[in-house]
Design a protein around this motif. Sequence first.
Motif, PDB file in Angstrom:
ATOM      1  N   VAL A 129      -0.900  45.735  33.283  1.00 55.52           N
ATOM      2  CA  VAL A 129      -1.856  46.767  33.695  1.00 55.52           C
ATOM      3  C   VAL A 129      -3.212  46.175  34.053  1.00 55.52           C
ATOM      4  CG1 VAL A 129      -2.976  48.938  33.024  1.00 55.52           C
ATOM      5  CG2 VAL A 129      -0.625  48.471  32.310  1.00 55.52           C
ATOM      6  N   GLY A 130      -3.570  45.047  33.435  1.00 55.96           N
ATOM      7  CA  GLY A 130      -4.848  44.433  33.776  1.00 55.96           C
ATOM      8  C   GLY A 130      -5.851  44.411  32.652  1.00 55.96           C
ATOM      9  N   GLY A 131      -5.399  44.323  31.407  1.00 55.74           N
ATOM     10  CA  GLY A 131      -6.307  44.228  30.271  1.00 55.74           C
ATOM     11  C   GLY A 131      -6.760  42.807  30.026  1.00 55.74           C
ATOM     12  N   VAL A 132      -7.541  42.637  28.981  1.00 58.91           N
ATOM     13  CA  VAL A 132      -8.166  41.329  28.727  1.00 58.91           C
ATOM     14  C   VAL A 132      -7.402  40.490  27.710  1.00 58.91           C
ATOM     15  CG1 VAL A 132     -10.459  42.193  29.302  1.00 58.91           C
ATOM     16  CG2 VAL A 132      -9.682  42.279  26.918  1.00 58.91           C
ATOM     17  N   LEU A 142      -9.913  50.622  23.843  1.00 57.92           N
ATOM     18  CA  LEU A 142      -8.494  50.770  24.143  1.00 57.92           C
ATOM     19  C   LEU A 142      -8.296  51.833  25.209  1.00 57.92           C
ATOM     20  CD1 LEU A 142      -7.158  50.871  20.460  1.00 57.92           C
ATOM     21  CD2 LEU A 142      -7.556  48.862  21.906  1.00 57.92           C
ATOM     22  N   MET A 143      -7.330  51.606  26.107  1.00 57.03           N
ATOM     23  CA  MET A 143      -6.993  52.584  27.134  1.00 57.03           C
ATOM     24  C   MET A 143      -5.521  52.972  26.985  1.00 57.03           C
ATOM     25  SD  MET A 143      -7.217  52.253  31.294  1.00 57.03           S
ATOM     26  CE  MET A 143      -5.815  51.125  31.453  1.00 57.03           C
ATOM     27  N   ARG A 144      -5.258  54.274  26.945  1.00 59.80           N
ATOM     28  CA  ARG A 144      -3.898  54.759  26.786  1.00 59.80           C
ATOM     29  C   ARG A 144      -3.103  54.484  28.075  1.00 59.80           C
ATOM     30  NH1 ARG A 144       1.284  55.694  25.859  1.00 59.80           N
ATOM     31  NH2 ARG A 144       1.655  56.965  23.990  1.00 59.80           N
ATOM     32  N   THR A 145      -1.909  53.935  27.902  1.00 58.81           N
ATOM     33  CA  THR A 145      -1.036  53.695  29.049  1.00 58.81           C
ATOM     34  C   THR A 145      -0.392  54.997  29.511  1.00 58.81           C
ATOM     35  OG1 THR A 145       0.597  53.018  27.393  1.00 58.81           O
ATOM     36  CG2 THR A 145      -0.497  51.272  28.625  1.00 58.81           C
ATOM     37  N   THR A 146      -0.144  55.084  30.811  1.00 57.45           N
ATOM     38  CA  THR A 146       0.459  56.272  31.417  1.00 57.45           C
ATOM     39  C   THR A 146       1.984  56.163  31.366  1.00 57.45           C
ATOM     40  OG1 THR A 146       0.580  55.271  33.609  1.00 57.45           O
ATOM     41  CG2 THR A 146      -1.493  56.380  33.011  1.00 57.45           C
ATOM     42  N   PHE A 196      -9.727  46.278  26.463  1.00 53.85           N
ATOM     43  CA  PHE A 196     -10.925  45.816  27.163  1.00 53.85           C
ATOM     44  C   PHE A 196     -11.990  45.499  26.122  1.00 53.85           C
ATOM     45  CE2 PHE A 196      -8.729  48.666  30.133  1.00 53.85           C
ATOM     46  CZ  PHE A 196      -8.540  47.803  31.198  1.00 53.85           C
ATOM     47  N   GLY A 197     -13.096  44.956  26.581  1.00 52.93           N
ATOM     48  CA  GLY A 197     -14.217  44.668  25.703  1.00 52.93           C
ATOM     49  C   GLY A 197     -15.023  45.926  25.413  1.00 52.93           C
ATOM     50  N   PRO A 198     -16.330  45.816  25.185  1.00 52.43           N
ATOM     51  CA  PRO A 198     -17.160  47.001  24.968  1.00 52.43           C
ATOM     52  C   PRO A 198     -17.002  48.014  26.101  1.00 52.43           C
ATOM     53  CG  PRO A 198     -18.389  44.998  24.501  1.00 52.43           C
ATOM     54  CD  PRO A 198     -17.097  44.556  25.114  1.00 52.43           C
ATOM     55  N   ALA A 206      -1.755  39.345  18.217  1.00 50.72           N
ATOM     56  CA  ALA A 206      -1.341  39.536  19.603  1.00 50.72           C
ATOM     57  C   ALA A 206      -2.544  39.781  20.516  1.00 50.72           C
ATOM     58  CB  ALA A 206      -0.351  40.685  19.709  1.00 50.72           C
ATOM     59  N   THR A 207      -3.391  38.780  20.628  1.00 56.39           N
ATOM     60  CA  THR A 207      -4.619  38.886  21.411  1.00 56.39           C
ATOM     61  C   THR A 207      -4.609  37.974  22.633  1.00 56.39           C
ATOM     62  OG1 THR A 207      -5.628  37.212  19.985  1.00 56.39           O
ATOM     63  CG2 THR A 207      -6.033  39.534  19.425  1.00 56.39           C
ATOM     64  N   GLY A 208      -3.452  37.632  23.119  1.00 50.98           N
ATOM     65  CA  GLY A 208      -3.358  36.723  24.258  1.00 50.98           C
ATOM     66  C   GLY A 208      -3.159  35.302  23.789  1.00 50.98           C
ATOM     67  N   SER A 209      -4.153  34.727  23.162  1.00 49.63           N
ATOM     68  CA  SER A 209      -4.019  33.371  22.649  1.00 49.63           C
ATOM     69  C   SER A 209      -2.970  33.312  21.546  1.00 49.63           C
ATOM     70  CB  SER A 209      -5.368  32.860  22.133  1.00 49.63           C
ATOM     71  OG  SER A 209      -5.882  33.721  21.135  1.00 49.63           O
TER      72      SER A 209
END
Length: 407
Positions: A253-256, A310-314, A286-288, A220-223
Amino acid sequence: MAVLLLGTLDTKGEEYALVRDLIIRAGQGVVLMDTGVMGAPALAADVPAEAVARAAGTGLDRLRSAGDRGAALAAMAAGATALAQDLHARGELSGVLALGGSGGSSIAAAVMRALPVGLPKLLVSTMVSGDVSAYVGETDVTLMYSVVDVAGVNSVSRRILTNAAAAISAMAASYAAGAEPSGEDKPLVAATMFGVTTPAVDAARARLESLGYEVLVFHATGSGGRAMEALAAGGHFAGVLDLTTTELADELVGGVLSAGPDRLTAAGRAGIPQVVSLGAVDMVNFGPMETVPERFRSRQLLVHNPTVTLMRTTPAENAEIGRAIGERLARASGPVTLFVPRGGVSAVDVEGGPFHDPAADAACFDAVLAAVAGSAVEVVQSDQDINNAQFAVAAADRLHRLIEKGA
């Protein structure tokens, strides 16, 4: 069956003559198709440029007189696609090879993306040392960087083109030998997986395989999500085990790793049985660390590995994600069961884990349940986390029952 050589013979005649002769020498048939527009071909084609333009509903003279290179490329891509699909439908295609710069590669890649997964496709291009997503799309196009421009044959290009001819010849021979159905095909099931949902998918896959299915796992990486959606739209699956819907978190949310706004829609439109869960919706990718957008730098971040942050969702974001998932499921024309893992949606969202946030999870659960309320979506709630083997096997068993009921 034959290898389709697809290219602009007004500028690449010498190169195509070389690979044509090498492929024939390797024992494979060849169909040479000219997609060049502006000049006279330097090599006689089996399918001339005029025939390609005509297949697109236009004429070569018309494309030349218009003087619009972009429109000409689009027309030749459309014509070549139609002709290549016809060759494949008649069982006459064992592979596709193209050589080119930006224009020729755009035509060839469009044709390759329209052909089915499994048919060998090799593109030798000056353009494939950077971002190649526009060329590959959701298909199995094989890319080879040309190193030098595709402009004549020299000591470097000869070696690369020789390798390309050998590669497509071997792939085509293998494809032709195995083109007939074996009679042992199993029903296909799609499954979605992320690193933090791997135990769940492994357990579910083992269960489905024991029930007689072949399981195709998509990362599940977009592609991966886009590839699964494309195959579902094409009717390839008996069922979909969509345990990992994290790509919608990145989309909203706006991830990559977004798979686009149409994620979680194809199976529903096609009426394919689905079992869906909320795997990894606790995170945006996100990346690095240094690539994380400034507006997110104060958020809860976790370095998953040197190239992934990784960013935790609110709670608010999780509510939006849950609502989006529920609305898509409620619109499905086929049977759907939603599995809700109240014990955590990923390996890092369990009690004691760095992303454990019961309030954020509850916002997602409440929103998705509200969105499917009153619809035909069946709901199964569990106190277990998504990676619990019992949860995963139960999801697999439910998909099996949905498939059997539909059959």
